[in-house]
Design an enzyme around this catalytic site. Structure first.
Site, PDB file in Angstrom:
ATOM      1  N   GLY A  24      43.865  13.812  26.744  1.00 34.46           N
ATOM      2  CA  GLY A  24      42.497  14.350  26.746  1.00 34.46           C
ATOM      3  C   GLY A  24      41.693  13.881  27.947  1.00 34.46           C
ATOM      4  O   GLY A  24      40.777  14.580  28.387  1.00 34.46           O
ATOM      5  N   GLU A  54      51.132  13.825  25.549  1.00 36.00           N
ATOM      6  CA  GLU A  54      51.107  14.261  24.137  1.00 36.00           C
ATOM      7  C   GLU A  54      52.508  14.438  23.570  1.00 36.00           C
ATOM      8  O   GLU A  54      52.780  14.105  22.415  1.00 36.00           O
ATOM      9  CB  GLU A  54      50.329  15.579  24.002  1.00 36.00           C
ATOM     10  CG  GLU A  54      48.823  15.454  24.158  1.00 36.00           C
ATOM     11  CD  GLU A  54      48.343  15.544  25.606  1.00 36.00           C
ATOM     12  OE1 GLU A  54      49.172  15.402  26.536  1.00 36.00           O
ATOM     13  OE2 GLU A  54      47.137  15.759  25.799  1.00 36.00           O
ATOM     14  N   GLU A 111      42.575  16.137  30.637  1.00 33.85           N
ATOM     15  CA  GLU A 111      41.971  17.438  30.300  1.00 33.85           C
ATOM     16  C   GLU A 111      40.460  17.430  30.528  1.00 33.85           C
ATOM     17  O   GLU A 111      39.889  18.443  30.947  1.00 33.85           O
ATOM     18  CB  GLU A 111      42.317  17.803  28.854  1.00 33.85           C
ATOM     19  CG  GLU A 111      43.805  18.070  28.680  1.00 33.85           C
ATOM     20  CD  GLU A 111      44.231  18.216  27.231  1.00 33.85           C
ATOM     21  OE1 GLU A 111      45.105  19.049  26.957  1.00 33.85           O
ATOM     22  OE2 GLU A 111      43.711  17.493  26.364  1.00 33.85           O
ATOM     23  N   ALA A 169      42.972  10.928  23.782  1.00 34.20           N
ATOM     24  CA  ALA A 169      42.389  10.850  22.439  1.00 34.20           C
ATOM     25  C   ALA A 169      42.633   9.463  21.873  1.00 34.20           C
ATOM     26  O   ALA A 169      43.643   8.826  22.190  1.00 34.20           O
ATOM     27  CB  ALA A 169      43.049  11.890  21.552  1.00 34.20           C
TER      28      ALA A 169
HETATM   29  N1  DAK Z   1      43.917   5.380  21.880  1.00 35.31           N
HETATM   30  C1  DAK Z   1      43.521   4.214  21.323  1.00 35.31           C
HETATM   31  N2  DAK Z   1      43.662   3.020  21.934  1.00 35.31           N
HETATM   32  C2  DAK Z   1      44.201   3.014  23.173  1.00 35.31           C
HETATM   33  C3  DAK Z   1      44.622   4.199  23.819  1.00 35.31           C
HETATM   34  C4  DAK Z   1      44.444   5.447  23.121  1.00 35.31           C
HETATM   35  N3  DAK Z   1      44.769   6.614  23.658  1.00 35.31           N
HETATM   36  N4  DAK Z   1      45.123   3.873  25.024  1.00 35.31           N
HETATM   37  C5  DAK Z   1      45.022   2.534  25.130  1.00 35.31           C
HETATM   38  N5  DAK Z   1      44.456   2.013  24.008  1.00 35.31           N
HETATM   39  C6  DAK Z   1      44.167   0.615  23.727  1.00 35.31           C
HETATM   40  C7  DAK Z   1      45.446  -0.154  23.396  1.00 35.31           C
HETATM   41  O1  DAK Z   1      45.790   0.008  22.041  1.00 35.31           O
HETATM   42  C8  DAK Z   1      45.008  -1.578  23.711  1.00 35.31           C
HETATM   43  O2  DAK Z   1      44.197  -2.049  22.662  1.00 35.31           O
HETATM   44  P1  DAK Z   1      44.450  -3.530  21.989  1.00 35.31           P
HETATM   45  O3  DAK Z   1      45.856  -3.527  21.574  1.00 35.31           O
HETATM   46  O4  DAK Z   1      44.162  -4.473  23.139  1.00 35.31           O
HETATM   47  O5  DAK Z   1      43.438  -3.599  20.882  1.00 35.31           O
HETATM   48  C9  DAK Z   1      44.090  -1.386  24.929  1.00 35.31           C
HETATM   49  O6  DAK Z   1      43.665  -0.020  24.895  1.00 35.31           O
HETATM   50  C10 DAK Z   1      44.816  -1.625  26.259  1.00 35.31           C
HETATM   51  O7  DAK Z   1      45.964  -0.794  26.270  1.00 35.31           O
HETATM   52  P2  DAK Z   1      47.441  -1.355  26.608  1.00 35.31           P
HETATM   53  O8  DAK Z   1      47.582  -2.770  26.176  1.00 35.31           O
HETATM   54  O9  DAK Z   1      48.406  -0.372  26.082  1.00 35.31           O
HETATM   55  O10 DAK Z   1      47.403  -1.305  28.204  1.00 35.31           O
HETATM   56  P3  DAK Z   1      48.612  -1.110  29.207  1.00 35.31           P
HETATM   57  O11 DAK Z   1      48.047  -1.336  30.569  1.00 35.31           O
HETATM   58  O12 DAK Z   1      49.805  -1.917  28.775  1.00 35.31           O
HETATM   59  O13 DAK Z   1      49.062   0.413  29.045  1.00 35.31           O
HETATM   60  C11 DAK Z   1      48.596   2.845  28.935  1.00 35.31           C
HETATM   61  C12 DAK Z   1      48.151   1.437  29.458  1.00 35.31           C
HETATM   62  C13 DAK Z   1      47.468   3.804  29.267  1.00 35.31           C
HETATM   63  C14 DAK Z   1      49.865   3.254  29.660  1.00 35.31           C
HETATM   64  C15 DAK Z   1      48.856   2.746  27.402  1.00 35.31           C
HETATM   65  O14 DAK Z   1      47.726   2.135  26.777  1.00 35.31           O
HETATM   66  C16 DAK Z   1      49.057   4.097  26.787  1.00 35.31           C
HETATM   67  O15 DAK Z   1      50.163   4.665  26.871  1.00 35.31           O
HETATM   68  N6  DAK Z   1      48.041   4.628  26.077  1.00 35.31           N
HETATM   69  C17 DAK Z   1      48.142   5.818  25.285  1.00 35.31           C
HETATM   70  C18 DAK Z   1      48.171   7.094  26.113  1.00 35.31           C
HETATM   71  C19 DAK Z   1      48.218   8.297  25.222  1.00 35.31           C
HETATM   72  O16 DAK Z   1      49.255   8.585  24.622  1.00 35.31           O
HETATM   73  N7  DAK Z   1      47.061   8.977  25.057  1.00 35.31           N
HETATM   74  C20 DAK Z   1      46.829   9.949  24.006  1.00 35.31           C
HETATM   75  C21 DAK Z   1      47.427  11.317  24.363  1.00 35.31           C
HETATM   76  S1  DAK Z   1      47.106  12.522  23.088  1.00 35.31           S
HETATM   77  C22 DAK Z   1      41.934  18.068  21.232  1.00 35.31           C
HETATM   78  C23 DAK Z   1      41.384  17.445  22.318  1.00 35.31           C
HETATM   79  C24 DAK Z   1      42.079  16.455  22.964  1.00 35.31           C
HETATM   80  C25 DAK Z   1      43.307  16.042  22.511  1.00 35.31           C
HETATM   81  C26 DAK Z   1      43.859  16.667  21.440  1.00 35.31           C
HETATM   82  C27 DAK Z   1      43.185  17.695  20.785  1.00 35.31           C
HETATM   83  N8  DAK Z   1      41.220  19.120  20.509  1.00 35.31           N
HETATM   84  C28 DAK Z   1      39.899  19.511  20.997  1.00 35.31           C
HETATM   85  C29 DAK Z   1      41.789  19.764  19.405  1.00 35.31           C
HETATM   86  C30 DAK Z   1      43.987  14.951  23.225  1.00 35.31           C
HETATM   87  C31 DAK Z   1      45.134  14.361  22.820  1.00 35.31           C
HETATM   88  C32 DAK Z   1      45.617  13.184  23.586  1.00 35.31           C
HETATM   89  O17 DAK Z   1      45.003  12.709  24.505  1.00 35.31           O
END
Ligand code: DAK
Length: 252
Positions: A104, A127, A107, A64
């Site tokens: 997501g 998450e 998922e 997400a």
């Molecule tokens: N959201 C927004 N931006 C993101 C992002 C994300 N999930 N993941 C990466 N980015 C952005 C970073 O902010 C960065 O942007 P700038 O700073 O350059 O503007 C760019 O992408 C490159 O990322 P990194 O610089 O962090 O790159 P690295 O190679 O150092 O690290 C990484 C890659 C994938 C390990 C890291 O970016 C990371 O940890 N990302 C977040 C992963 C995460 O926590 N994902 C969200 C999980 S919660 C639902 C449906 C679905 C969901 C919930 C409810 N319903 C239907 C109710 C889902 C929830 C989730 O997915």
């Protein structure tokens, strides 16, 4: 440029490509909306028999969009469209996972029918690190796919699982060196050459059956088997075998 691109790489095959590479294909409202409206359209399109869902080189989807979520209230989250658009798609759907499939993103991949990954693929349900419970199948589809203990390992730690471990767990069907899009399309072409009504019935039997008792699921399978037997494509499949030629299937 659209956040999701629709391509037609081969006859009867469509490819939906999540296209926010600078944000590692984080799933914002625009991505969700386009996927949720395009898949029903492809479901209705008689020319399309199999779809590939892909991302870009570094990420299938990093989950997400956390920045978008930071401004959302609990009520906004309750109003959000679910991702049932993918799960409700009735035709075979293949996920081509290059790079990150997190939260997501993982998922979304699990709502597909076959997951092909490249050697750089990383799967995770992170998450918990944000204080969230997975919201689109991470606590339900993942244990059904990889078993309780592998799933618990992933949802309770949020750790990244690499492609070979995902293959060992049974989350991934094949791991490809480099980019896996071409391989996913190749498999889609193979499926698209098969009787399309039958592939849909098979998908329905596997998915619906997995939530039933074995007895009820076997009855569902029998009905699907009988229904497929009523199609012209079965006659063609049998004739093609006997005549030692490839079958030509029209979904009738
Ligand atoms: N959201 C927004 N931006 C993101 C992002 C994300 N999930 N993941 C990466 N980015 C952005 C970073 O902010 C960065 O942007 P700038 O700073 O350059 O503007 C760019 O992408 C490159 O990322 P990194 O610089 O962090 O790159 P690295 O190679 O150092 O690290 C990484 C890659 C994938 C390990 C890291 O970016 C990371 O940890 N990302 C977040 C992963 C995460 O926590 N994902 C969200 C999980 S919660 C639902 C449906 C679905 C969901 C919930 C409810 N319903 C239907 C109710 C889902 C929830 C989730 O997915």
């Amino acid at each position: 440029m659209s956040a999701v691109l629709l391509e037609y790489p081969a006859k009867h095959v469509a490819l939906l490509r999540i296209n926010r590479p600078d944000a590692l294909n984080a799933l914002n409202a625009e991505v969700r909306e386009i996927i949720n409206t395009t898949l029903p359209m492809l479901d209705q399109d008689p020319e399309i028999r199999c779809v590939v869902l892909a991302g870009s080189e570094k990420a299938f989807a990093a989950g997400a969009d956390i920045k978008e979520r930071s401004t959302m209230s609990a009520v906004d989250v309750m109003k959000m469209s679910t991702t049932r658009g993918i799960a409700a798609f009735s035709k075979p759907l293949i996920a081509a996972v290059n790079g990150f499939a997190l939260g997501g993103g993982c998922e979304y991949a699990m709502q597909c029918d076959i997951i092909i990954a490249n050697d750089k693929a990383r799967f995770s349900q992170p998450e918990v690190k944000l204080g969230l419970v997975p919201g689109a199948g991470g606590t339900q589809r993942l244990p059904r796919a990889v078993g309780k203990y592998n799933a618990m390992y992933m949802v309770l730690t949020g750790r990244l699982v690499n492609a070979s471990d995902a293959l060992r767990m049974g989350l991934v069907c094949e791991v490809v060196l480099g980019n896996c899009d071409a391989r996913a399309i190749e498999i889609a072409i193979e499926i698209a050459a098969l009787p399309p009504l039958t592939t849909r019935l098979i998908k329905e039997a596997v998915n619906a059956g997995s939530d039933m008792s074995l007895d009820a699921a076997l009855r569902l399978e029998t009905r699907a088997h009988q229904l497929a037997f009523a199609t012209d494509d079965v006659r063609e499949g049998i004739a093609a075998f006997i005549e030692k030629r490839p079958g030509q299937f029209y979904g009738r």
